[in-house]
Design an enzyme around this catalytic site. Structure first.
Site, PDB file in Angstrom:
ATOM      1  CB  CYS B 365       1.714  81.670 -53.116  1.00  0.00           C
ATOM      2  SG  CYS B 365       1.328  83.275 -52.441  1.00  0.00           S
ATOM      3  CG  HIS B 532     -14.866  41.388 -33.124  1.00  0.00           C
ATOM      4  ND1 HIS B 532     -15.803  41.662 -34.813  1.00  0.00           N
ATOM      5  CD2 HIS B 532     -14.633  39.470 -33.270  1.00  0.00           C
ATOM      6  CE1 HIS B 532     -16.360  40.588 -34.805  1.00  0.00           C
ATOM      7  NE2 HIS B 532     -15.782  39.462 -33.716  1.00  0.00           N
TER       8      HIS B 532
END
Lengths: 86, 609
Positions: B365, B532
């Site tokens: 900031c 798989h």
């Protein structure tokens, strides 16, 4: 409860795909209740996880059990299915 | 133009902000121990004058010089400023802000001139004496000439401010200050200008209203309260937290996004502040020292004795007026925050919108102390809870380090951030957000990082140029918790990437996992999916293994929701064994539920091993 033994000839054992098909079929055979026994372990054939937990390898000897309405029909179909796996 | 003002303001406040603590120390001593203080003590009160005349300006000069030329600049800045301090009667804050950088600049030039020309062994001699001599000269010049000039300037500025105050026109300051605030110029204005002028006033009359122009949390609070009461959905959700941070934490940046989303609210802020300042003028309220941060707590602490209640009332007045003004505005369009928060954000693909290994995230900031610290703390906690070890720090935009991988800042500052990154040869990618605490962009970043945990491992292994074959079937790196929902293809791909990254399989196998899914679903019921590869791709398995992806909200598998996606790779027959093992472990509903919700990777490892 009636039962019959069948040998699993499938080269890769009862892996996920055939297991899925088996479970689907068993669910469709209700109200018959089907079980699978391998060695000392018996499981409910309508539960995917339970069926997989058997870890059925190629050459395993499986005893299929069925009871309730339609038991004979269910038993025949399941045994036929397993025997036909390659 | 805004950039330049921001830069200038930033330079000013960079001299003052690191020393705020000293100002507060001085302020507290003054508020407590002077004659009219809470607990008068004429001995301790002796600290007040010298601190004001010497300590504070010297600290500013040191910091200013340091910003220009490092420690050396700081030292000479202090030395040089001694001249103007002694050479004038009034506290030399402005003077320090001029002499400090000037001295720093002088020594910098000198150092550059003699660079490379100093004989071996004489470096320290030259360093010390150059500083000493130049410092001496600057101090003398300061004493003789500059002191007078600056005194005159400061008195002129003070006179102007005093005029405003005398004519009860100071509320008009709000017209200038508040718009500057929401453009992130508040630090510049407050610390660069108000604070020095305010301190002058305090030394004359014991208090200064200038310290209430910017730090009053009231006006901003009014807006947040209105959002809380009349806002809907998103607006309302973030309001309560923001209220606490605004009022007690004193981080006003938290309300800027609301005003920026609906600029007409600025009128409410200005209105609130004008009324608060009028109140202060009427009742002669001021503070003894800067209230930094602008929190109710600091204001209470910095109020002169006997005026604490009045100071609190000034905050209340600001809040009330701002609330009254902003309520109708918000009521008319209570969903305005939705425009801010819900800009369509694309779901990140698992290949990563942010590339590369991310090891350091920097929240930035303007000043590097308030809102960025807040954002960093919040995000750091989030990462820690997900078990992701990535460094999260906060800095000012101008101090972003060169090794930052990601910079998070508000949109208004992103250009400056980009410039800073370029100027230090950094590679950081900038992430723009609107709200430091809750923002869609932060959520996306979070998801990225979770996915990257596995690919991060992959990149490191690629660097080492050798993929070690994993020994364990299940390891901590192969478990990713708390993932946000994504399409099943993305989840399967993520599982595949993890398996590849950890060395269990080749890319071929990972691709075949999607193929396999097309053949027949790998969803098993009970919220579990076990993607798989196909049998053809078995050769791509180097070592048996599984990865566990936890999706608390579930992944859609053709109408069913999978909360656990376990990617599996089995060498030869072990594939079946693994399947069987997992199925056995998860057959128990309570165990399954545990894995789906736990934050503890070790628990999962223990259950599935």
């Amino acid at each position: 409860m009636i039962s019959k033994e069948v040998i699993l000839a499938a080269s890769e054992g009862l892996h996920a795909r055939p297991a899925g098909e088996l479970v689907k079929m068993v669910k469709g055979l209700a109200p018959a209740k089907v079980t699978l026994t391998c060695g000392a372990k018996t499981v409910n054939a309508a539960s995917m996880l339970s069926v997989l937990s058997l870890g059925l390898k190629s050459g395993s000897s499986i005893v299929v059990g069925a009871e309730g309405d339609n038991a004979q029909e269910a038993l025949t179909q399941v045994v036929q299915f397993i025997a036909s796996l390659s | 133009m805004q950039q330049e003002i921001q830069k200038f303001g930033r330079t000013l406040s960079a001299m003052v902000m690191p020393n705020i603590g000293a100002f507060i120390a001085w302020g507290l001593i003054t508020a407590i121990f002077i004659d009219s203080g809470w607990w008068p003590n004429e001995h301790i009160a002796q600290l007040v004058s010298p601190m004001l005349k010497y300590l504070l300006p010297l600290l500013i000069a040191y910091t200013a010089g340091k910003n220009v030329a490092g420690l050396r600049g700081g030292v000479i800045g202090a030395v040089a400023s001694m001249g103007i301090i002694v050479g004038s009667d009034i506290p030399m804050f402005m003077g320090a802000m001029i002499m400090g950088p000037l001295a720093g600049w002088c020594i910098k030039r000198f150092d550059r001139l003699v660079e490379g020309k100093v004989r071996q062994g004489f470096e320290m001699l030259v360093d010390n004496f150059s500083l000493g001599i130049i410092g001496m000269l600057l101090a003398i010049v300061g004493y003789l000439f500059i002191g007078g000039v600056v005194s005159w300037l400061v008195e002129a500025a003070s006179a102007g401010v005093n005029f405003l105050l005398a004519q009860k026109l100071s509320p008009l300051l709000s017209l200038v200050v508040d718009p500057c605030k929401v453009l992130f110029l508040n630090n510049a204005v407050n610390h660069g200008i108000m604070t020095p002028l305010g301190i002058e006033q305090v030394s004359e009359v014991g208090q200064s209203m200038l310290f209430l122009v910017d730090p009053n949390p009231g006006p901003g609070l009014g807006i947040l309260l209105a959002c809380w009461v009349f806002g809907r959905e998103n607006t309302r959700q973030s309001a309560p937290g923001a209220v606490v941070i605004q009022l007690f934490g004193g981080i006003h940046e938290i309300y800027f996004p609301y005003v920026l989303a609906k600029p007409v609210l600025l009128l409410a802020v200005i209105g609130g502040n004008i009324c608060a300042l009028l109140f202060c003028t009427l009742f002669d309220i001021g503070l003894v020292a800067p209230a930094s941060p602008g929190s109710l707590i600091s204001i209470i602490l910095m109020a002169p004795k006997g005026k604490t209640i009045l100071a609190i009332l000034a905050v209340v007045v600001g809040t009330a007026v701002s609330f009254l003004l902003s309520s109708p505005m918000i009521r008319r369009s209570p969903d305005f925050q939705d425009d801010v928060d819900e800009e369509p954000q694309e779901k990140p693909s698992t290949d990563g919108v942010l590339g590369g290994v991310i090891r350091k995230i920097v929240f930035s900031c303007d000043a590097g102390m308030g809102s960025s610290a807040l954002g960093a703390t919040t995000f750091r906690k989030r990462l820690q809870q997900a078990g992701i070890a990535i460094e999260v720090i906060n800095t000012a935009v101008n101090d972003i380090p060169s090794d930052a991988d990601v910079v998070v800042c508000q949109q208004v500052l992103s250009e400056r951030a980009a410039q800073r990154v370029a100027s230090v040869g950094g590679h950081a990618q900038i992430v723009n957000i609107k709200n430091f605490m809750k923002d869609a962009a932060l959520d996306d970043l979070f998801v990225q990082l979770k996915g990257n945990v596995c690919s991060g491992v992959k990149e490191q292994e690629e660097e080492k140029d050798a993929k070690a074959t994993p020994q364990e079937v299940l390891q901590a790196d192969g478990i990713v918790l708390g993932l946000s929902s994504e399409p099943k293809e993305a989840a399967i791909r993520r599982a595949g990437n993890c398996l590849v990254a950890l060395g269990y399989v080749d890319d071929v196998y990972a691709d075949s996992m999607l193929e396999r899914e097309k053949l027949a679903t790998t969803y098993m019921g009970m919220g579990l999916a076990i993607p798989h590869g196909t049998s053809e791709a078995k050769a791509g398995v180097r070592s048996s293994g599984i990865v566990v992806l936890q999706y608390p909200e579930g992944v859609d598998f053709d109408g069913e929701k999978a909360r656990l996606v376990i990617g599996i790779a089995g060498v030869g027959d072990s594939h079946l064994e693994i399947l069987s093992h997992i199925a056995e472990a998860l057959d128990d509903e309570t165990v399954l539920e545990q894995i789906c919700t736990t934050n503890d990777k070790q628990q999962i490892i223990d259950i599935l091993r």
